[in-house]
Design a protein around this motif. Structure first.
Motif, PDB file in Angstrom:
ATOM      1  N   ARG A  93       3.699 -12.439   5.835  1.00  0.00           N
ATOM      2  CA  ARG A  93       2.983 -11.685   5.483  1.00  0.00           C
ATOM      3  C   ARG A  93       4.050 -10.798   3.684  1.00  0.00           C
ATOM      4  O   ARG A  93       3.062 -10.719   3.160  1.00  0.00           O
ATOM      5  CB  ARG A  93       3.111  -9.947   6.721  1.00  0.00           C
ATOM      6  N   PRO A 114       2.757 -13.682  -4.015  1.00  0.00           N
ATOM      7  CA  PRO A 114       3.382 -15.184  -4.738  1.00  0.00           C
ATOM      8  C   PRO A 114       3.834 -15.638  -5.599  1.00  0.00           C
ATOM      9  O   PRO A 114       4.130 -16.846  -6.273  1.00  0.00           O
ATOM     10  CB  PRO A 114       1.637 -14.736  -5.010  1.00  0.00           C
ATOM     11  N   ASP A 161       8.287 -19.573  -2.090  1.00  0.00           N
ATOM     12  CA  ASP A 161       8.817 -19.787  -0.970  1.00  0.00           C
ATOM     13  C   ASP A 161       9.767 -20.498   0.017  1.00  0.00           C
ATOM     14  O   ASP A 161       9.710 -19.515   1.312  1.00  0.00           O
ATOM     15  CB  ASP A 161       7.310 -19.787  -0.156  1.00  0.00           C
ATOM     16  N   PRO A 180       2.183 -14.245   1.013  1.00  0.00           N
ATOM     17  CA  PRO A 180       1.473 -14.617   0.528  1.00  0.00           C
ATOM     18  C   PRO A 180       1.142 -12.600  -0.389  1.00  0.00           C
ATOM     19  O   PRO A 180       0.383 -12.497  -1.408  1.00  0.00           O
ATOM     20  CB  PRO A 180      -0.107 -13.710   1.603  1.00  0.00           C
ATOM     21  N   ASP A 181       1.963 -11.543  -0.644  1.00  0.00           N
ATOM     22  CA  ASP A 181       1.686 -10.393  -0.636  1.00  0.00           C
ATOM     23  C   ASP A 181       2.767 -10.907  -1.925  1.00  0.00           C
ATOM     24  O   ASP A 181       2.518 -10.011  -3.155  1.00  0.00           O
ATOM     25  CB  ASP A 181       2.415  -8.985   0.077  1.00  0.00           C
TER      26      ASP A 181
END
Length: 82
Positions: free
Chosen positions: A31, A37, A41, A34-35
């Motif tokens: 979650r 960007p 990652d 994606p919140d």
């Protein structure tokens, strides 16, 4: 989890709760990324995994070394599973 705890690799008195923690971390990371960007990652994932390993009793230097290893290719993973 249970196998790792049995051989002394992980320190966890309750494998079900340990898996709940791992699943929760994975879901929350899924979650978060994606919140945000702009967040790296791969680095975030490595940090979460390193923190989980340390939480289960892997020494910090070893957890860092494990998370620094390159990921195997999909072919290597499938070959090991066969």
């Amino acid at each position: 989890m249970e196998a790792a705890a049995r051989i002394g690799r992980f320190r966890t008195p309750d494998a079900d709760l340990a898996m709940t923690i791992v699943a929760g971390a994975a879901l929350c990371l899924g979650r978060l990324l994606p919140d945000h960007p702009d967040r790296d990652d791969a680095a975030a994932t490595d940090q979460v995994i390193e923190d989980l390993l340390r939480m289960f009793g892997v020494p910090a230097d070893e957890a860092d070394e494990i998370c620094s290893r390159p990921l195997p290719s999909l072919a290597e993973v499938l070959e090991r599973a066969a």
